[in-house]
Design a protein around this motif. Structure first.
Motif, PDB file in Angstrom:
ATOM      1  N   HIS A   1      34.299  33.863  49.961  1.00  0.00           N
ATOM      2  CA  HIS A   1      33.100  33.762  49.115  1.00  0.00           C
ATOM      3  C   HIS A   1      33.367  34.448  47.788  1.00  0.00           C
ATOM      4  O   HIS A   1      33.568  35.661  47.753  1.00  0.00           O
ATOM      5  CB  HIS A   1      31.904  34.472  49.774  1.00  0.00           C
ATOM      6  CG  HIS A   1      31.361  33.732  50.947  1.00  0.00           C
ATOM      7  ND1 HIS A   1      32.056  33.570  52.107  1.00  0.00           N
ATOM      8  CD2 HIS A   1      30.166  33.097  51.125  1.00  0.00           C
ATOM      9  CE1 HIS A   1      31.324  32.877  52.959  1.00  0.00           C
ATOM     10  NE2 HIS A   1      30.174  32.577  52.388  1.00  0.00           N
TER      11      HIS A   1
ATOM     12  N   ALA B   1      34.875  45.898  43.358  1.00  0.00           N
ATOM     13  CA  ALA B   1      36.279  46.272  43.631  1.00  0.00           C
ATOM     14  C   ALA B   1      37.120  45.001  43.563  1.00  0.00           C
ATOM     15  O   ALA B   1      37.797  44.622  44.511  1.00  0.00           O
ATOM     16  CB  ALA B   1      36.388  46.945  44.994  1.00  0.00           C
TER      17      ALA B   1
ATOM     18  N   LEU C   1      53.296  36.916  41.239  1.00  0.00           N
ATOM     19  CA  LEU C   1      53.185  37.662  42.493  1.00  0.00           C
ATOM     20  C   LEU C   1      52.080  38.695  42.365  1.00  0.00           C
ATOM     21  O   LEU C   1      52.234  39.693  41.652  1.00  0.00           O
ATOM     22  CB  LEU C   1      54.503  38.372  42.820  1.00  0.00           C
ATOM     23  CG  LEU C   1      54.445  39.291  44.041  1.00  0.00           C
ATOM     24  CD1 LEU C   1      54.176  38.519  45.315  1.00  0.00           C
ATOM     25  CD2 LEU C   1      55.739  40.085  44.180  1.00  0.00           C
TER      26      LEU C   1
ATOM     27  N   ASN D   1      40.102  42.454  36.655  1.00  0.00           N
ATOM     28  CA  ASN D   1      39.110  41.403  36.933  1.00  0.00           C
ATOM     29  C   ASN D   1      37.720  41.967  36.645  1.00  0.00           C
ATOM     30  O   ASN D   1      37.011  42.401  37.559  1.00  0.00           O
ATOM     31  CB  ASN D   1      39.210  40.947  38.389  1.00  0.00           C
ATOM     32  CG  ASN D   1      40.504  40.225  38.665  1.00  0.00           C
ATOM     33  OD1 ASN D   1      41.078  39.591  37.774  1.00  0.00           O
ATOM     34  ND2 ASN D   1      40.986  40.319  39.887  1.00  0.00           N
TER      35      ASN D   1
ATOM     36  N   LEU E   1      33.075  39.494  35.708  1.00  0.00           N
ATOM     37  CA  LEU E   1      31.786  39.549  36.403  1.00  0.00           C
ATOM     38  C   LEU E   1      30.933  40.710  35.869  1.00  0.00           C
ATOM     39  O   LEU E   1      29.751  40.555  35.560  1.00  0.00           O
ATOM     40  CB  LEU E   1      32.101  39.772  37.891  1.00  0.00           C
ATOM     41  CG  LEU E   1      31.083  39.519  38.949  1.00  0.00           C
ATOM     42  CD1 LEU E   1      30.606  38.073  38.895  1.00  0.00           C
ATOM     43  CD2 LEU E   1      31.718  39.809  40.325  1.00  0.00           C
TER      44      LEU E   1
ATOM     45  N   ALA F   1      47.819  52.031  43.549  1.00  0.00           N
ATOM     46  CA  ALA F   1      47.167  51.956  44.860  1.00  0.00           C
ATOM     47  C   ALA F   1      46.453  53.237  45.299  1.00  0.00           C
ATOM     48  O   ALA F   1      45.396  53.170  45.921  1.00  0.00           O
ATOM     49  CB  ALA F   1      48.191  51.549  45.909  1.00  0.00           C
TER      50      ALA F   1
HETATM   51  C1  LIG Z   1      53.899  43.155  43.876  1.00  0.00           C
HETATM   52  C2  LIG Z   1      53.077  44.398  43.743  1.00  0.00           C
HETATM   53  C3  LIG Z   1      53.630  45.615  44.077  1.00  0.00           C
HETATM   54  C4  LIG Z   1      52.871  46.785  43.949  1.00  0.00           C
HETATM   55  N1  LIG Z   1      53.445  47.979  44.266  1.00  0.00           N
HETATM   56  C5  LIG Z   1      52.732  49.111  44.125  1.00  0.00           C
HETATM   57  C6  LIG Z   1      53.311  50.374  44.433  1.00  0.00           C
HETATM   58  O1  LIG Z   1      54.479  50.458  44.863  1.00  0.00           O
HETATM   59  N2  LIG Z   1      52.561  51.495  44.251  1.00  0.00           N
HETATM   60  C7  LIG Z   1      51.266  51.435  43.812  1.00  0.00           C
HETATM   61  O2  LIG Z   1      50.625  52.490  43.680  1.00  0.00           O
HETATM   62  N3  LIG Z   1      50.675  50.253  43.522  1.00  0.00           N
HETATM   63  C8  LIG Z   1      51.385  49.090  43.665  1.00  0.00           C
HETATM   64  N4  LIG Z   1      50.792  47.889  43.375  1.00  0.00           N
HETATM   65  C9  LIG Z   1      49.392  47.883  42.880  1.00  0.00           C
HETATM   66  C10 LIG Z   1      48.412  47.925  44.057  1.00  0.00           C
HETATM   67  O3  LIG Z   1      48.675  46.830  44.890  1.00  0.00           O
HETATM   68  C11 LIG Z   1      46.985  47.881  43.508  1.00  0.00           C
HETATM   69  O4  LIG Z   1      46.770  49.016  42.720  1.00  0.00           O
HETATM   70  C12 LIG Z   1      45.939  47.858  44.623  1.00  0.00           C
HETATM   71  O5  LIG Z   1      46.147  46.802  45.515  1.00  0.00           O
HETATM   72  C13 LIG Z   1      44.549  47.706  44.002  1.00  0.00           C
HETATM   73  O6  LIG Z   1      43.602  47.585  45.007  1.00  0.00           O
HETATM   74  P1  LIG Z   1      42.167  46.964  44.675  1.00  0.00           P
HETATM   75  O7  LIG Z   1      41.394  47.045  45.947  1.00  0.00           O
HETATM   76  O8  LIG Z   1      41.585  47.565  43.445  1.00  0.00           O
HETATM   77  O9  LIG Z   1      42.444  45.445  44.284  1.00  0.00           O
HETATM   78  P2  LIG Z   1      43.004  44.234  45.155  1.00  0.00           P
HETATM   79  O10 LIG Z   1      43.852  44.722  46.265  1.00  0.00           O
HETATM   80  O11 LIG Z   1      43.592  43.278  44.155  1.00  0.00           O
HETATM   81  O12 LIG Z   1      41.697  43.591  45.804  1.00  0.00           O
HETATM   82  C14 LIG Z   1      40.723  42.939  45.033  1.00  0.00           C
HETATM   83  C15 LIG Z   1      39.972  41.972  45.940  1.00  0.00           C
HETATM   84  O13 LIG Z   1      38.814  41.498  45.271  1.00  0.00           O
HETATM   85  C16 LIG Z   1      38.694  40.103  45.521  1.00  0.00           C
HETATM   86  N5  LIG Z   1      37.898  39.509  44.428  1.00  0.00           N
HETATM   87  C17 LIG Z   1      38.212  39.426  43.106  1.00  0.00           C
HETATM   88  N6  LIG Z   1      37.236  38.831  42.417  1.00  0.00           N
HETATM   89  C18 LIG Z   1      36.265  38.531  43.325  1.00  0.00           C
HETATM   90  C19 LIG Z   1      34.986  37.878  43.232  1.00  0.00           C
HETATM   91  N7  LIG Z   1      34.492  37.464  42.067  1.00  0.00           N
HETATM   92  N8  LIG Z   1      34.263  37.705  44.375  1.00  0.00           N
HETATM   93  C20 LIG Z   1      34.742  38.148  45.570  1.00  0.00           C
HETATM   94  N9  LIG Z   1      35.925  38.774  45.713  1.00  0.00           N
HETATM   95  C21 LIG Z   1      36.674  38.942  44.604  1.00  0.00           C
HETATM   96  C22 LIG Z   1      40.130  39.624  45.549  1.00  0.00           C
HETATM   97  O14 LIG Z   1      40.223  38.379  46.203  1.00  0.00           O
HETATM   98  C23 LIG Z   1      40.806  40.751  46.320  1.00  0.00           C
HETATM   99  O15 LIG Z   1      40.708  40.550  47.705  1.00  0.00           O
HETATM  100  C24 LIG Z   1      51.533  46.715  43.489  1.00  0.00           C
HETATM  101  C25 LIG Z   1      50.967  45.468  43.149  1.00  0.00           C
HETATM  102  C26 LIG Z   1      51.732  44.328  43.284  1.00  0.00           C
HETATM  103  C27 LIG Z   1      51.112  42.997  42.918  1.00  0.00           C
END
Ligand SMILES: Cc1cc2nc3c(=O)[nH]c(=O)nc-3n(C[C@H](O)[C@H](O)[C@H](O)COP(=O)(O)OP(=O)(O)OC[C@H]3O[C@@H](n4cnc5c(N)ncnc54)[C@H](O)[C@@H]3O)c2cc1C
Length: 387
Positions: free
Chosen positions: A24, A51, A72, A187, A190, A240
């Motif tokens: 959703h 988030a 990626l 992102n 919104l 992260a």
């Molecule tokens: C390849 C890679 C390697 C990484 N390695 C590291 C590392 O070694 N060390 C480190 O500290 N960090 C690393 N990171 C960064 C880390 O993954 C992110 O900082 C972390 O995942 C952020 O978490 P988040 O919950 O903010 O966002 P996300 O995990 O991106 O989650 C956001 C969620 O919101 C959902 N969403 C977005 N818009 C909407 C909407 N309008 N309606 C409903 N749902 C929505 C998305 O589908 C997603 O599920 C890496 C990232 C990548 C891509």
């Protein structure tokens, strides 16, 4: 790939009793009526946490939508890349970008015997890094046969008979797959459409309790900004630990257990082939930009005592502020002992220590783990002479 999932949607539902609705997309936040909605749903809220994370940037240039031009960001992106490599028997790839995801992917592709070329418009490999340390990383990549092409503006990508051509100003790079690792953007659309205040790089502005400009809406993770513990100002560093910690803090604040987060120091580590790369705090250029008068020391030390078998070089760059003597940041590169060593400096930055105070810290010593004077202490001692 499935082993990478820390907790599945079912566990949230069954164990935690959370009404988790996957599939959703939230399209609108109506702050006046305190509801959010998507194509087939509308939900009311008392408190809302945004988030939404970050997205990979894909430049708006011709050919970036061709099959085989991939990014990626999510697990499904990872699956797509693996499937593509398998189906097309990829033996040659171009990576656009030279940040940590680009470098880690370079290593992952080499491990599958894929030839790797990396290209980007800016002239330096890691612009934030001290040039002496960046040269160590460049040598490591070249030693493993990675073609590095910084300073190349990309004009377009063309596809011909299953092959892709990355057309740059000065050259044409051929590949079966192009990985675009040109950075991420928050992102925050919104939130912006709902009239919430934005911070650096268009991230959602939050205070130290993760509250946005609307007291009923919080934001956490890659979509939101943070305070920087060195500059005291706002920053956007999507990593992260902060995302996780901010999520937990919002939960506490929503249930009335007040939590305030001091912010981030910009601590980051990554691996490039046999090298560990680490940073925390400010680079020289960042320190200047934030009004400090910085000096730096760059030293080459050892990962173990000099006679201990297996010891290797470790480089440390440390930055301090001349007028106040304050420690501002550090960078490390080495085959061992670089990654976690940076944490001592990160703690010092959180406590706003001076370089002199840091140079007096009682850091651990035994021959298998470092010289008597830890490389961080040697760097601090050298830096003191310049302050
Ligand atoms: C390849 C890679 C390697 C990484 N390695 C590291 C590392 O070694 N060390 C480190 O500290 N960090 C690393 N990171 C960064 C880390 O993954 C992110 O900082 C972390 O995942 C952020 O978490 P988040 O919950 O903010 O966002 P996300 O995990 O991106 O989650 C956001 C969620 O919101 C959902 N969403 C977005 N818009 C909407 C909407 N309008 N309606 C409903 N749902 C929505 C998305 O589908 C997603 O599920 C890496 C990232 C990548 C891509």
């Amino acid at each position: 790939m499935d082993d990478l999932v820390v907790r599945s949607a079912d566990v949230f539902k069954e164990k935690q009793g959370i009404d988790l609705q996957t599939g959703h997309q939230v399209l609108r936040i109506d702050r006046e009526n305190m509801t959010l909605s998507g194509e087939a749903f509308r939900v009311a809220y008392d408190k809302l946490l945004i988030a939404t994370g970050a997205s990979a940037v894909k430049p708006e240039l011709p050919g970036f939508d061709l099959p085989g031009v991939l990014t990626l960001k999510s697990l499904s992106d990872g699956r797509r890349i693996k499937d593509f490599i398998r189906a097309r028997k990829v033996s040659k790839a171009v990576i656009i970008g030279m940040g940590y995801i680009a470098l880690e992917m370079g290593e992952a592709l080499l491990a599958r015997d894929i030839q790797v070329e990396m290209v980007k418009p800016r002239p330096t490999l890691l612009p934030w890094m001290n040039p002496e340390l960046a040269a160590v990383i460049r040598d490591e990549l070249e030693k493993h046969g990675v073609g590095l092409h910084p300073g190349n503006s990309i004009q377009r990508i063309e596809g011909r008979k299953g092959r892709l051509q990355v057309i740059c100003d000065n050259q044409v790079l051929e590949a079966q797959m192009v990985l675009v690792a040109a950075g991420v953007k928050p992102n925050s659309d919104l939130a912006a459409r709902a009239g919430l205040e934005l911070g650096p790089a268009g991230s959602i502005a939050v205070d130290d309790s993760l509250q946005t400009s609307d007291k009923n809406i919080y934001a956490a993770g890659d979509c939101a900004d943070a305070y920087h513990v060195v500059t005291g100002g706002k920053t956007w560093i999507p990593l992260a630990l902060r995302a996780n910690r901010a999520g937990w803090a919002v939960a506490d604040n929503v249930v009335g257990r007040e939590v305030r987060l001091p912010g981030v120091a910009g601590t980051a580590v990554f691996k490039v082939l046999d090298l560990q790369v680490a940073r925390t705090g400010l680079s020289i250029a960042e320190a200047e930009r934030f009004g400090f008068r910085p000096a730096e020391a760059v030293i080459k030390s050892r990962s173990r005592a000099h006679a201990h078998p297996g010891n290797s070089a470790i480089w440390v760059q440390m930055v301090g502020d001349i007028p106040t003597g304050r420690l501002l940041g550090a960078q490390l590169v080495g085959r061992e002992g670089a990654a976690h060593r940076v944490n001592a400096v990160a703690v010092a930055l959180h406590r706003q220590m001076t370089v002199e105070a840091f140079s007096q810290c009682d850091l651990a010593y035994a021959p298998p783990f470092g010289p008597v004077w830890d490389p961080l202490l040697t760097a601090a001692n050298q830096l003191l002479k310049k302050l």
